[in-house]
Motif scaffolding. Structure first.
Motif, short mmCIF file in Angstrom:
data_model
loop_
_atom_site.label_atom_id
_atom_site.label_comp_id
_atom_site.label_asym_id
_atom_site.label_seq_id
_atom_site.Cartn_x
_atom_site.Cartn_y
_atom_site.Cartn_z
N VAL A 40 0.84 -1.20 0.00
CA VAL A 40 0.00 0.00 0.00
C VAL A 40 0.87 1.25 0.00
CG1 VAL A 40 -1.67 1.36 1.32
CG2 VAL A 40 -1.98 -1.11 1.09
N GLY A 41 1.91 1.25 0.83
CA GLY A 41 2.80 2.41 0.88
C GLY A 41 3.59 2.59 -0.40
N THR A 42 4.13 1.48 -0.92
CA THR A 42 4.94 1.55 -2.14
C THR A 42 4.11 2.01 -3.34
OG1 THR A 42 6.36 -0.24 -1.33
CG2 THR A 42 6.44 0.23 -3.68
N ARG A 43 2.95 1.38 -3.53
CA ARG A 43 2.08 1.75 -4.65
C ARG A 43 1.48 3.14 -4.43
NH1 ARG A 43 2.14 -2.19 -8.96
NH2 ARG A 43 2.60 -4.20 -7.97
N GLY A 44 1.17 3.44 -3.16
CA GLY A 44 0.61 4.75 -2.85
C GLY A 44 1.57 5.87 -3.20
N HIS A 45 2.85 5.67 -2.92
CA HIS A 45 3.87 6.66 -3.28
C HIS A 45 3.92 6.86 -4.80
CE1 HIS A 45 5.52 6.70 0.80
NE2 HIS A 45 6.27 7.71 0.42
N ALA A 46 3.83 5.76 -5.54
CA ALA A 46 3.86 5.85 -7.00
C ALA A 46 2.65 6.61 -7.54
CB ALA A 46 3.92 4.44 -7.60
N ASN A 69 -5.92 -4.51 -1.75
CA ASN A 69 -5.09 -3.30 -1.81
C ASN A 69 -5.47 -2.42 -2.99
OD1 ASN A 69 -3.67 -4.00 0.47
ND2 ASN A 69 -1.89 -4.81 -0.63
N LYS A 70 -5.83 -3.05 -4.09
CA LYS A 70 -6.26 -2.28 -5.28
C LYS A 70 -7.51 -1.46 -4.97
CE LYS A 70 -6.23 -4.26 -9.34
NZ LYS A 70 -6.60 -5.10 -10.51
N GLN A 71 -8.48 -2.09 -4.32
CA GLN A 71 -9.72 -1.39 -3.97
C GLN A 71 -9.45 -0.29 -2.95
OE1 GLN A 71 -12.71 -3.91 -2.24
NE2 GLN A 71 -14.31 -2.36 -2.35
N LEU A 72 -8.62 -0.60 -1.97
CA LEU A 72 -8.30 0.39 -0.94
C LEU A 72 -7.64 1.62 -1.54
CD1 LEU A 72 -7.90 1.29 2.03
CD2 LEU A 72 -5.77 -0.01 2.03
N VAL A 125 7.78 17.80 1.48
CA VAL A 125 6.58 17.01 1.77
C VAL A 125 6.97 15.54 1.71
CG1 VAL A 125 4.22 16.45 1.12
CG2 VAL A 125 5.09 18.79 0.80
N ASP A 126 6.71 14.82 2.79
CA ASP A 126 7.02 13.39 2.85
C ASP A 126 5.72 12.62 3.02
OD1 ASP A 126 8.95 11.30 2.88
OD2 ASP A 126 8.71 11.10 5.04
N HIS A 127 5.42 11.74 2.05
CA HIS A 127 4.19 10.95 2.11
C HIS A 127 4.40 9.74 3.00
CE1 HIS A 127 3.17 13.45 -1.23
NE2 HIS A 127 3.90 12.79 -2.12
N LYS A 128 3.44 9.47 3.88
CA LYS A 128 3.52 8.30 4.75
C LYS A 128 2.14 7.63 4.82
CE LYS A 128 7.80 8.50 6.24
NZ LYS A 128 8.78 7.46 5.86
N PHE A 129 2.13 6.32 4.71
CA PHE A 129 0.90 5.54 4.85
C PHE A 129 0.98 4.79 6.17
CE2 PHE A 129 1.10 6.54 0.45
CZ PHE A 129 -0.20 6.55 -0.01
N TYR A 130 0.01 5.07 7.06
CA TYR A 130 0.05 4.54 8.42
C TYR A 130 -1.18 3.69 8.72
CZ TYR A 130 3.75 7.89 9.73
OH TYR A 130 4.92 8.60 9.84
N SER A 131 -1.01 2.78 9.67
CA SER A 131 -2.15 2.08 10.26
C SER A 131 -2.74 2.92 11.38
CB SER A 131 -1.72 0.71 10.80
OG SER A 131 -1.28 -0.12 9.76
N CYS A 166 0.19 12.45 5.90
CA CYS A 166 -0.19 11.14 6.45
C CYS A 166 -1.51 10.63 5.88
CB CYS A 166 -0.30 11.22 7.97
SG CYS A 166 1.23 11.73 8.78
N ILE A 167 -1.49 9.39 5.46
CA ILE A 167 -2.69 8.75 4.91
C ILE A 167 -2.89 7.43 5.66
CG2 ILE A 167 -3.75 7.75 2.85
CD1 ILE A 167 -1.89 9.63 1.22
N LYS A 168 -4.06 7.28 6.24
CA LYS A 168 -4.35 6.07 7.01
C LYS A 168 -4.77 4.96 6.06
CE LYS A 168 -6.62 4.60 11.27
NZ LYS A 168 -7.51 4.99 12.38
N LYS A 169 -4.23 3.77 6.30
CA LYS A 169 -4.49 2.64 5.41
C LYS A 169 -5.82 1.95 5.75
CE LYS A 169 -0.35 0.82 6.22
NZ LYS A 169 0.84 -0.05 6.11
N LYS A 170 -6.83 2.76 5.95
CA LYS A 170 -8.15 2.21 6.24
C LYS A 170 -9.19 3.24 5.87
CE LYS A 170 -10.29 -0.79 9.65
NZ LYS A 170 -10.15 -1.43 10.98
#
Length: 306
Positions: A40-46, A69-72, A125-131, A166-170
C-alpha cells in the motif's frame, strides 16, 4: 567512494540486526515468502508521484495484484484528491520524487524527496501511509525529516520546514444502528471508525434528528479527517548544526559496522512482525546456525538493489 542510502541510516537506527542482514550480508527475501504488507505504501507513493506530475494514475492502480489493496488505494486516491483539492491548488510544485546525492565525510549518500513545494518558502513534503496516525511529538523528532531538511540545505536549497502527508491505510465506515433501530451508536469505538460526513449522512438516511447528535457531530467535525492528516514540522538552523555533528558520529559507527561485520543484538518492536528477516532473527536468537535458512529463503542483493 563508499555509498549509503538514507534508508540504510534509518534502518541502522531502527534495528542494528536488521541493518546487518540487509546491508552487511545483503540479504533479499524470496518472492512469495510473506504477504507484502508494504505494498500500500509503495504503490501509494507511485500514485501520488504521478498525481503531482499531472500524469495518469489509473494504470498504477490496475497493476496492483492484491485485490483488497487495489480497492483500498482506488478509494483512498479518489478521496485524497477531493479532500485536498483546494489546499493543493495553492502549492507551487518545485520537484516530485527527485533523487539526490550528497558527499559527506567522504561518503556518497543517496536520498529521495517525495515532494518539494513552495508556499512563500520551501517545504519538503514526505508521504507516509500509516495504520495509526503518529503524534506531533514523533514527527518533530523524526530522523528522516531532519535528514531531508539537512541534506537539502547541503545542496543549497534553503528549507527549514516540512509537511508529513499522512494517509491512514483504512477507509472510514458508516456508523452502526443500535438494536431495534432506535438510533445510531455513540460509542467512542464507533466514532473512531467513521467521519463527520458519513455520520451526518447516516442520521439523515435513518430519518433521525441531527440535534440529538449534536455532540457527536461537533466532535467529528472538530477532529477532522480520519484518513488524511498533514503535520507541519520545523528544524531551526541551530538544530541543523547539531544534527550534522550527531550525524558524523552515526556515519562513523555505520561504516565501521560495514567494514568490520558484527552480529548485532535484535531490538524488538511492533515492526518485527513485518520484517523480512523475522524468521532468521528468531533462529539466531535460538543460537542455531542461520546459514541453512539463508540459503533456502534469501538471495544476495544485486548492486543498487534495495
Amino acid at each position: 567512494m563508499s555509498a549509503l542510502h538514507a534508508t540504510d541510516i534509518r534502518t541502522y537506527l531502527e534495528c542494528r540486526r536488521k541493518f546487518y542482514y540487509a546491508n552487511v550480508l545483503r540479504l533479499l527475501k524470496g518472492e512469495g515468502e510473506k504477504p507484502n504488507y508494504f505494498e500500500v505504501g509503495t504503490r501509494g507513493h507511485a500514485i501520488l508521484a504521478a498525481h503531482y506530475k499531472n500524469e495518469e494514475t489509473s494504470y498504477i492502480i490496475e497493476e496492483i495484484p492484491d485485490t483488497e489493496n487495489k480497492q483500498l488505494l482506488s478509494v483512498l486516491y479518489k478521496d485524497y484528491v477531493e479532500h485536498y483539492k483546494e489546499t493543493d491548488s495553492t502549492w507551487q510544485i518545485a520537484s516530485v520524487e527527485n533523487q539526490f546525492k550528497i558527499e559527506f565525510m567522504g561518503i556518497e549518500i543517496e536520498f529521495t524527496i517525495d515532494l518539494l513545494i513552495m508556499i512563500m518558502q520551501y517545504y519538503i513534503v514526505d508521504h507516509k501511509f500509516y495504520s495509526t496516525m503518529p503524534s506531533q511529538t514523533v514527527i518533530d523528532l523524526d530522523f528522516q525529516i531532519s535528514f531531508y531538511i539537512w541534506a537539502a540545505n547541503r545542496l543549497g536549497i534553503k528549507v527549514n520546514n516540512a509537511i508529513l502527508n499522512c494517509i491512514k491505510k483504512k477507509i472510514p465506515i458508516s456508523p452502526t444502528m443500535l438494536q431495534g433501530g432506535k438510533g445510531l451508536s455513540r460509542s467512542a469505538t464507533e466514532l473512531g471508525k467513521t467521519d463527520y460526513q458519513l455520520y451526518s449522512n447516516a442520521i439523515k438516511m435513518a430519518g433521525l434528528n441531527e440535534v440529538d447528535y449534536e455532540n457527536e457531530l461537533d466532535y467529528l467535525k472538530g477532529r477532522g479527517s480520519l484518513t488524511f492528516q498533514r503535520f507541519k514540522t520545523k528544524r531551526s538552523d541551530s538544530f541543523l548544526v547539531q544534527f550534522e555533528e550527531d550525524l558524523k558520529f552515526l556515519i562513523e559507527e555505520i561504516m565501521e559496522a560495514k567494514i568490520t561485520p558484527r552480529k548485532f543484538i535484535a531490538i524488538p518492536s511492533l515492526n518485527c512482525a513485518w520484517c523480512p528477516y523475522e524468521f532468521l532473527c528468531k533462529i539466531q536468537n535460538d543460537g542455531r546456525d542461520i546459514k541453512q535458512a539463508i540459503n533456502g529463503m534469501y538471495t544476495e542483493k544485486k548492486d543498487g538493489e534495495r
